[in-house]
Enzyme design. Structure first.
Site, short mmCIF file in Angstrom:
data_model
loop_
_atom_site.label_atom_id
_atom_site.label_comp_id
_atom_site.label_asym_id
_atom_site.label_seq_id
_atom_site.Cartn_x
_atom_site.Cartn_y
_atom_site.Cartn_z
N GLU A 43 85.10 32.86 37.80
CA GLU A 43 86.09 32.23 36.71
C GLU A 43 87.37 33.44 36.53
O GLU A 43 86.92 34.51 36.56
CB GLU A 43 85.30 31.72 35.57
CG GLU A 43 86.38 31.27 34.37
CD GLU A 43 87.24 29.96 34.96
OE1 GLU A 43 88.36 30.20 35.51
OE2 GLU A 43 86.51 28.79 34.73
N ARG A 125 79.48 28.23 24.30
CA ARG A 125 79.95 29.54 24.81
C ARG A 125 81.62 29.38 25.01
O ARG A 125 81.83 28.13 24.67
CB ARG A 125 79.33 29.81 26.13
CG ARG A 125 79.66 28.90 27.26
CD ARG A 125 79.50 29.46 28.59
NE ARG A 125 79.37 28.64 29.73
CZ ARG A 125 80.56 28.36 30.40
NH1 ARG A 125 81.88 28.79 30.07
NH2 ARG A 125 80.54 27.42 31.57
N ASN A 127 85.03 29.26 27.21
CA ASN A 127 85.36 29.16 28.65
C ASN A 127 86.56 29.73 28.81
O ASN A 127 86.64 30.73 28.61
CB ASN A 127 85.36 27.20 28.73
CG ASN A 127 85.30 27.23 30.17
OD1 ASN A 127 84.51 27.69 30.99
ND2 ASN A 127 86.15 26.04 30.65
N ASP A 145 75.65 24.15 28.53
CA ASP A 145 75.26 23.73 29.97
C ASP A 145 76.26 23.10 30.69
O ASP A 145 76.04 22.32 31.70
CB ASP A 145 74.08 22.48 29.70
CG ASP A 145 74.90 21.15 28.72
OD1 ASP A 145 75.84 21.39 28.51
OD2 ASP A 145 74.07 20.50 28.22
N ASN A 176 90.01 24.15 29.39
CA ASN A 176 90.59 25.29 30.62
C ASN A 176 91.92 25.43 30.75
O ASN A 176 92.82 24.83 30.01
CB ASN A 176 90.07 24.49 31.88
CG ASN A 176 88.60 24.67 32.56
OD1 ASN A 176 88.41 25.98 32.51
ND2 ASN A 176 87.74 23.65 32.88
N ASP A 226 90.84 22.16 36.79
CA ASP A 226 90.19 23.37 36.25
C ASP A 226 91.04 24.39 35.76
O ASP A 226 91.94 24.08 35.21
CB ASP A 226 88.99 23.80 37.20
CG ASP A 226 87.72 24.57 36.55
OD1 ASP A 226 87.99 25.44 35.80
OD2 ASP A 226 86.74 24.12 36.61
#
Length: 328
Positions: A43, A125, A127, A145, A176, A226
């Site tokens: 990423e 979490r 991103n 997940d 994103n 993304d």
């Protein structure tokens, strides 16, 4: 000021959604696979001009990679104790890390105190994220997940007592692609779950985002958008998770090119140094937690082998200079 609620924003009509397969038809080839390392979930590649390194993260691999000169053979790996979603250059000389344990600056030797936003669920979490032109760090949250959830976008600034976190945007399915236009007046935010890229009017002086409007939308039965990057001409580059490509759109939303990537789970593009013609692209393996994209049917064994690779594309435009996190 009340947070912007993305879940109440306008949704594009089906007729306005783009067919990624059609856009990617005839995509330019020539992607160079860099090195042998394969991430679980690569990423956000960022070029750090301070020492000429490509910085990128393997979220599920809990690692920050620093490639001197963009060379995978000159890799300095920083291990994290929890999933690490972004590593961003900080003005103090280190890197701001967004880990599942919290936000903290690593000075090159040790990790400073971590700040986890109040109310952030234990199974969430961070991103994707990045800095606005004034050095404020914006970062999205999601379930660990990889599924869609009640995500938000936090704004992070350095205060006298440490990192200060506010939550200007809520209602994000899977956040994103947080980037800004060259003049800073437009903020882009992708909701990968909704397969919509939004643009929001942005006030750099106050660090305030206005009401979002759909800018680009992908077909709901196809691959999803993304991570993103913006070039010096205002073009928006979009990694297509499940589509094996990177797409470029002009500032007005007009399709302006497609580049093939030899791994289907494309996560994020990022520019190399000015004048290099390099665009680095991270990908995920089939075992990564992913970002909710719908993959195209049946990746080949070659695609399986290359999942998680970092690749380099040759392009004819520069990216924007990376703004450091303003902690000094």
């Amino acid at each position: 000021m009340s947070p912007v609620d993305l879940s109440t924003s306008a949704r594009p009509a089906d007729r306005d959604r783009l067919d990624v397969r059609a856009l990617a038809g005839g995509a330019a080839a020539g992607a160079e696979v860099l090195g042998e390392h394969r991430a679980v979930l690569g990423e956000r590649p960022v070029w750090d001009d301070r020492d000429g390194t490509l910085v990128w993260v393997d979220i599920d691999g809990r690692a920050v990679h620093r490639w001197a000169g963009g060379d995978p053979a000159r890799d300095a790996v920083l291990s994290a104790t929890s999933p690490v979603s972004v590593a961003w250059p900080a003005a103090s000389g280190g890197l701001l890390l967004a880990t599942a344990d919290g936000l903290a600056v690593h000075d090159g030797t040790r990790l400073g105190p971590a700040t986890r936003p109040e109310g952030m669920p234990a199974d969430y979490r961070f991103n994707d994220g990045g800095c606005d032109p004034a050095g404020r760090f914006w970062v999205a949250t999601q379930p660990r997940d990889g599924s869609a959830g009640a995500g938000v976008v936090h704004r992070v600034v350095a205060g006298a007592g440490g990192l200060e976190v506010t939550t200007p945007i809520t209602g994000v399915g899977l956040g994103n692609g947080i980037v800004w236009s060259p003049d800073g007046a437009t903020m882009y935010l992708t909701d990968t779950d909704a397969k919509v890229l939004y643009r929001l009017p942005y006030d750099v002086a106050t660090g305030t985002a206005g009401e979002p409007e759909p800018f680009l939308a992908f077909a709901e039965d196809g691959p999803g958008p993304d991570g993103t990057a913006v070039d010096a001409d205002g073009g928006l580059w979009v990694g297509v998770y499940g589509g094996g490509c990177v797409l470029r759109f002009a500032a007005d939303g007009t399709p302006a090119g497609a580049w093939s990537v030899p791994a289907p789970q494309v996560t994020c593009p990022g520019f190399g140094p000015a004048g290099s013609g390099d665009l680095y692209v991270t990908t995920a393996s089939s075992g990564g937690s992913g970002t909710g994209g719908d993959a195209l049917p049946g990746p080949s064994s070659e695609e399986d082998r290359l999942g998680g690779a970092v690749v380099r594309l040759r392009v004819d435009v520069d990216g924007l200079p990376v703004t450091e996190f303003a902690d000094a």
